[in-house]
Write a protein that holds these residues in place. Structure first.
Motif, PDB file in Angstrom:
ATOM      1  N   HIS A   7      17.286   8.917 -82.006  1.00 18.67           N
ATOM      2  CA  HIS A   7      16.766   9.728 -83.115  1.00 18.67           C
ATOM      3  C   HIS A   7      16.968   8.987 -84.441  1.00 18.67           C
ATOM      4  O   HIS A   7      17.644   9.476 -85.349  1.00 18.67           O
ATOM      5  N   ASP A   9      15.044   8.666 -86.761  1.00 16.04           N
ATOM      6  CA  ASP A   9      14.420   9.364 -87.879  1.00 16.04           C
ATOM      7  C   ASP A   9      15.345  10.396 -88.522  1.00 16.04           C
ATOM      8  O   ASP A   9      15.038  10.911 -89.599  1.00 16.04           O
ATOM      9  N   ASP A  14      19.415   7.706 -93.073  1.00 14.95           N
ATOM     10  CA  ASP A  14      18.632   7.484 -94.292  1.00 14.95           C
ATOM     11  C   ASP A  14      19.256   6.427 -95.202  1.00 14.95           C
ATOM     12  O   ASP A  14      18.547   5.690 -95.879  1.00 14.95           O
ATOM     13  N   ARG A  17      19.159   2.677 -92.679  1.00 14.33           N
ATOM     14  CA  ARG A  17      18.320   2.546 -91.482  1.00 14.33           C
ATOM     15  C   ARG A  17      17.931   1.090 -91.206  1.00 14.33           C
ATOM     16  O   ARG A  17      17.983   0.629 -90.062  1.00 14.33           O
ATOM     17  N   ILE A  34      11.472   6.999 -80.179  1.00 14.36           N
ATOM     18  CA  ILE A  34      11.988   7.982 -81.126  1.00 14.36           C
ATOM     19  C   ILE A  34      11.389   9.345 -80.796  1.00 14.36           C
ATOM     20  O   ILE A  34      10.235   9.625 -81.126  1.00 14.36           O
ATOM     21  N   SER A  41       9.284  17.660 -88.379  1.00 12.34           N
ATOM     22  CA  SER A  41       9.770  16.273 -88.326  1.00 12.34           C
ATOM     23  C   SER A  41       8.718  15.297 -87.818  1.00 12.34           C
ATOM     24  O   SER A  41       8.921  14.079 -87.911  1.00 12.34           O
ATOM     25  N   ARG A  44       7.221  12.610 -90.260  1.00 11.85           N
ATOM     26  CA  ARG A  44       8.244  11.631 -90.630  1.00 11.85           C
ATOM     27  C   ARG A  44       8.445  10.613 -89.509  1.00 11.85           C
ATOM     28  O   ARG A  44       8.558   9.412 -89.749  1.00 11.85           O
ATOM     29  N   THR A  45       8.490  11.107 -88.274  1.00 17.40           N
ATOM     30  CA  THR A  45       8.647  10.217 -87.122  1.00 17.40           C
ATOM     31  C   THR A  45       7.462   9.263 -87.008  1.00 17.40           C
ATOM     32  O   THR A  45       7.639   8.055 -86.791  1.00 17.40           O
ATOM     33  N   LEU A  48       7.659   6.580 -89.771  1.00 15.58           N
ATOM     34  CA  LEU A  48       8.688   5.579 -89.484  1.00 15.58           C
ATOM     35  C   LEU A  48       8.203   4.586 -88.436  1.00 15.58           C
ATOM     36  O   LEU A  48       8.404   3.369 -88.568  1.00 15.58           O
ATOM     37  N   CYS A  49       7.571   5.077 -87.390  1.00 13.90           N
ATOM     38  CA  CYS A  49       7.132   4.197 -86.306  1.00 13.90           C
ATOM     39  C   CYS A  49       5.937   3.334 -86.719  1.00 13.90           C
ATOM     40  O   CYS A  49       5.759   2.231 -86.187  1.00 13.90           O
ATOM     41  N   ALA A  57       6.864   6.367 -81.157  1.00 10.43           N
ATOM     42  CA  ALA A  57       7.033   7.796 -81.417  1.00 10.43           C
ATOM     43  C   ALA A  57       6.713   8.648 -80.201  1.00 10.43           C
ATOM     44  O   ALA A  57       5.782   8.366 -79.437  1.00 10.43           O
TER      45      ALA A  57
END
Length: 260
Positions: A7, A9, A14, A17, A34, A41, A44-45, A48-49, A57
């Protein structure tokens, strides 16, 4: 190595990372899956990916957060999975009957809906199952999906066989490194190598050498080494087949390389 359940994310990462990703890459972790847990969420995931091509993801509604899930989330999940073809699985989904007051019928309905979406879109699933393996296996038989992983597997050897027959791999993580985890040690030593994948569940489920700390995907080699010891295999051998298993189940490319 592939961390099949991390996890990254979560807000616990923060502040550092990128540093965690660098440390993980230096430890030999080339890919991380992830899992999503709640609808708020998911974006956001995905973001990030997209920033890091070696992060993959998954999107799902976790049974631990039943009070946060809303009826429209199911339709939104289907929309995002269709829109974002890079998502590798539906998850983290499942049944958690170990909660203090589990609404079993509601959990079953929610996971059934998500299994149907996974079957429709032909994606594997990432399962969270506590004290409900028989019920989960029955649901999978009613709604077959393209396999997946059972996160932090702690069921019986017989249940492991049922999951394998349904196309699932079993995730082993930091709990395996504790001397008192004898039941897990037996499972890890006896299940088929074709079913084993490595995971950390970071920032949670920290291993023995880091007890009390935030977990990290950089600690994945410690899980690999524990499996090697329990199965009387070399770390390189465990690394090879667990990576092959994760690539197969999530349909990951074979040449990913973590760069931050």
């Amino acid at each position: 190595m592939i961390d099949s359940h991390c996890h990254l994310d979560f807000e616990e990462f923060d502040r550092d990372r990128d540093a965690v990703l660098t440390e993980s890459a230096n430890a030999g972790v080339t890919d991380l899956v992830i899992p999503g847990t709640t609808a708020d969420s998911w974006l956001r995931t995905l973001h990030l990916c997209r920033e890091h091509p070696f992060l993959h993801a998954a999107l799902g509604l976790h049974p631990y957060f039943m009070d946060q899930h809303q009826a429209p989330d199911i339709d939104r999940l289907r929309e995002l999975l269709v829109e974002h073809g890079e998502v590798v699985a539906v998850g983290e989904i499942g049944l958690d009957f170990a909660l203090s007051d589990p609404d079993r019928n509601h959990q079953k309905k929610l996971v059934q809906q998500q299994l149907e979406i996974a079957a429709e879109i032909d994606l594997p699933v990432i399962l969270h199952v506590r004290k409900a393996h028989d019920e989960m296996i029955q649901l999978l038989k009613q709604t077959p999906v393209r396999g997946g992983t059972v996160h932090a597997f702690n069921g019986s050897l017989q249940q492991a066989g049922h999951y394998q027959a349904l196309g699932f791999c079993l995730g082993f993580g930091g709990m395996l490194t504790y001397p008192h985890s004898r039941r897990l040690h037996t499972l890890a030593s006896q299940v088929s190598r074709e079913t084993i994948v490595l995971e950390t569940d970071a920032p949670d489920m920290t291993g023995f050498n880091h007890h009390g700390e935030r977990n990290s995907p950089a600690y994945l080699p410690e899980v690999r080494d524990e499996i090697a010891k329990l199965r009387n295999e070399s770390p390189d051998e465990v690394e090879r087949y667990t990576t092959e298993n994760a690539r197969r189940v999530f349909n990951l490319p074979g040449d990913s390389q973590a760069h931050v």
